[in-house]
Motif scaffolding. Sequence first.
Motif, PDB file in Angstrom:
ATOM      1  N   TYR A 292       0.751  -1.154   0.040  1.00 20.27           N
ATOM      2  CA  TYR A 292       0.057   0.190  -0.020  1.00 20.27           C
ATOM      3  C   TYR A 292       0.905   1.274  -0.082  1.00 20.27           C
ATOM      4  N   ASN A 293       2.144   1.313   0.233  1.00 22.87           N
ATOM      5  CA  ASN A 293       3.099   2.500   0.360  1.00 22.87           C
ATOM      6  C   ASN A 293       4.376   2.273  -0.694  1.00 22.87           C
ATOM      7  N   TRP A 294       4.396   1.205  -1.589  1.00 24.45           N
ATOM      8  CA  TRP A 294       5.694   1.108  -2.243  1.00 24.45           C
ATOM      9  C   TRP A 294       6.068   2.356  -3.228  1.00 24.45           C
ATOM     10  N   VAL A 295       5.131   3.145  -3.389  1.00 29.40           N
ATOM     11  CA  VAL A 295       5.638   4.392  -4.032  1.00 29.40           C
ATOM     12  C   VAL A 295       6.451   5.230  -3.478  1.00 29.40           C
ATOM     13  N   VAL A 296       6.145   5.568  -2.297  1.00 28.80           N
ATOM     14  CA  VAL A 296       7.065   6.508  -1.543  1.00 28.80           C
ATOM     15  C   VAL A 296       8.287   5.687  -1.200  1.00 28.80           C
ATOM     16  N   TYR A 297       8.589   4.371  -1.223  1.00 25.20           N
ATOM     17  CA  TYR A 297       9.862   4.253  -1.191  1.00 25.20           C
ATOM     18  C   TYR A 297      10.647   4.070  -2.606  1.00 25.20           C
ATOM     19  N   ASP A 298       9.709   4.048  -3.637  1.00 21.43           N
ATOM     20  CA  ASP A 298      10.482   4.005  -5.050  1.00 21.43           C
ATOM     21  C   ASP A 298      10.770   5.493  -5.410  1.00 21.43           C
ATOM     22  N   VAL A 299      10.253   6.559  -4.738  1.00 23.53           N
ATOM     23  CA  VAL A 299      10.348   7.859  -4.816  1.00 23.53           C
ATOM     24  C   VAL A 299      11.561   8.342  -3.988  1.00 23.53           C
ATOM     25  N   ALA A 300      11.710   7.636  -2.894  1.00 23.23           N
ATOM     26  CA  ALA A 300      12.822   7.758  -1.938  1.00 23.23           C
ATOM     27  C   ALA A 300      14.323   7.258  -2.757  1.00 23.23           C
TER      28      ALA A 300
ATOM     29  N   LEU B 246      -4.955   8.230   1.170  1.00 18.99           N
ATOM     30  CA  LEU B 246      -6.134   7.538   0.891  1.00 18.99           C
ATOM     31  C   LEU B 246      -5.686   5.963   1.286  1.00 18.99           C
ATOM     32  N   ASN B 247      -4.661   5.474   0.894  1.00 14.07           N
ATOM     33  CA  ASN B 247      -4.305   4.268   1.277  1.00 14.07           C
ATOM     34  C   ASN B 247      -4.069   3.895   2.542  1.00 14.07           C
ATOM     35  N   TYR B 248      -3.466   4.803   3.227  1.00 10.58           N
ATOM     36  CA  TYR B 248      -3.161   4.491   4.436  1.00 10.58           C
ATOM     37  C   TYR B 248      -4.454   4.429   5.543  1.00 10.58           C
ATOM     38  N   GLN B 249      -5.448   5.188   4.883  1.00 10.99           N
ATOM     39  CA  GLN B 249      -6.920   5.332   5.637  1.00 10.99           C
ATOM     40  C   GLN B 249      -7.668   4.240   5.184  1.00 10.99           C
ATOM     41  N   LEU B 250      -7.444   3.660   3.953  1.00  9.86           N
ATOM     42  CA  LEU B 250      -8.268   2.487   3.699  1.00  9.86           C
ATOM     43  C   LEU B 250      -7.724   1.156   4.403  1.00  9.86           C
TER      44      LEU B 250
END
Length: 231
Positions: free
Chosen positions: A15-23, A175-179
């Motif tokens: 649910y959060n892989w994109v923030v690590y790809d950005v990092a 949104l993902n963290y909320q879901l």
Amino acid sequence: MENKPSFYHNNRRFYNWVVYDVADEFITKYSNHYQGVLYDLGCGTKPYEEYFKQFCNSYVGVDWSNTLHDLKADIVVDLNKVFPIDDEVADTLVSFSVMEHLCEPQLFLNESYRILKKDGVFVLQVPFMWHVHEEPFDFYRYTIYGLKYMFEKAGYTNIEVEASTGFWVNWFLKLNYQLIRVLPGNSLKKKLLRSVLKPFVKYNQKLAVYLDRRWPKTDKETQGYWVVAKK
């Protein structure tokens, strides 16, 4: 995946892989700064150690004994206090998602400046629009202006601050963290909900990246900031 700097990060999830790809993009972008003796301030489980060792001569992980992660630090230090580390010992400093957890962030920056060698570089990342986490040790969020002010106050020069994401990646992450908060449970309703939501939160991040690349970028609606500063 294995060549990504975040490959060993234990917080990377569907649910959060994109923030690590950005990092990973930023960490790779700044790779020309990693050299000599590198200190990782607030190293946690040292997920980036193997990546940094490709560039620096030695890697030193620094963290405090109250870490919520497995303690793997080479030097145990309360980053809210004066570091028991000699002056000008580091060629490079890095610190990722740490300064928001410090109640004395200016002292942290002052001390980082002291242990950094002349012409050394500090690469730092902090969240901006991000939920409260690892409470009660979550104290601050920083704007681009606050970061520049605090780094300048510590003595740094050539300070560059970049937004980590645009609006859409930031919004879909929230949104993902909320879901995912409604996913746990063994009832039939929960199982059906998981079957729908899991693919959605996994793949909506691809849409978010697509939209961010085609939307006018702003540094005011972002998940966080990256700072590169020189002594």
